[in-house]
Design an enzyme around this catalytic site. Sequence first.
Site, PDB file in Angstrom:
ATOM      1  N   CYS A  52       0.957  -1.248   0.365  1.00 18.72           N
ATOM      2  CA  CYS A  52       0.149   0.306   0.214  1.00 18.72           C
ATOM      3  C   CYS A  52       0.957   1.193  -0.205  1.00 18.72           C
ATOM      4  O   CYS A  52       0.452   2.352  -0.295  1.00 18.72           O
ATOM      5  CB  CYS A  52      -0.694  -0.076   1.085  1.00 18.72           C
ATOM      6  SG  CYS A  52      -0.237  -0.075   2.240  1.00 18.72           S
ATOM      7  N   ASN A  53       2.540   1.289  -0.106  1.00 21.11           N
ATOM      8  CA  ASN A  53       2.901   2.596  -0.128  1.00 21.11           C
ATOM      9  C   ASN A  53       2.865   3.444  -1.227  1.00 21.11           C
ATOM     10  O   ASN A  53       1.987   3.987   0.137  1.00 21.11           O
ATOM     11  CB  ASN A  53       4.553   1.946  -0.192  1.00 21.11           C
ATOM     12  CG  ASN A  53       4.723   0.711   0.550  1.00 21.11           C
ATOM     13  OD1 ASN A  53       4.117  -0.234   0.710  1.00 21.11           O
ATOM     14  ND2 ASN A  53       5.944   0.866   1.593  1.00 21.11           N
TER      15      ASN A  53
END
Length: 350
Positions: free
Chosen positions: A84-85
């Site tokens: 999800c960065n």
Amino acid sequence: MIFHLGELFCGPGGIGWGATHADINDPEYGIVHEWANDYDEDTCETYRHNICPDDPDSVYHGDIRTFDMDQLDPIDALAFGFPCNDYSVVGEQKGMDGTFGPLYTYGVKALKKFRPQWFLAENVGGLRSANEGKALKKILSELEGAGYKITPHLYKFEEYGIPQARHRLIIIGIRNDIDIEFKVPSPAPYAGIDNTCRNAIENPPIPADAFNNEPTRQSKQVVERLKHILPGQNAFTADLPDELKLNIKGAKISQIYKRLDPDKPSYTVTGSGGGGTHIYHWEEPRALTNRERARLQTFPDDFEFLGSKESVRKQIGMAVPCRGAKIIFEALLKCFAGIEYESVEASINE
């Protein structure tokens, strides 16, 4: 029906624990681990140690971009909490243009290759606004295009008895040829649960010999700063003496030196830790131990994380809360078993 689960981007085992502990009081329905993959070696070791100690070779350490899926056994269920960065609100929000943004495509690839009966995909709530909403639209379109009826929903885990305000977009997909519809489980049955962070951390008391419970070391200045910060306050809302104020220009992130409010769920546990982003105890002038953080993520005390203290902190912060995952998997099993349960309309809005 016992579903054999494969996991991509498996993390330390929050989803794996939730899946393998899902129980609907019908021995004919359950989920068992088949294989898992993650790019981080410590994470894989933690997963092996806790989820499949009798089958360590079923966890493959490797970068999904160069990983050979042909070596994997057939599955009839898939989970992927794709990184999800690039979608996180506190990240750089590069979305589809980032290094991690396109990694969901490997989940789509696995769906087309293995044709599992169902899947669970997980990401941060920020995915909804990435690339002006185009990222989510594209991802949902490709998941449907792989042959699945999808149900995306923004789960607010604190509403499900989890002692942490953690909002995650979870997409459930059921293969088109299966005449079953997934319904989002209602949070109503969990309304009476004491999900305060104080209750999670103190009841029962953490044993003296608990895993991953090494005390955190704070500098003298941090200890002095925390003494001036009340429960629920952070470094910018507290009344700090000038010598303890932070000299930060621009964004003032609300979680910097933020103390927990003991009478509320914790704020979101993350994998970061530098610059005052540890989670801080409401009373004692210190950051939480990794075991206390794990309790906020609802990992049981016998779940042992492997790796350095910093590696363990990251693993805990990137995981899905065990009990939250379990609730969703039990709803899925009930759908397949034809068991009615209280549900709500799916929605990706706050």
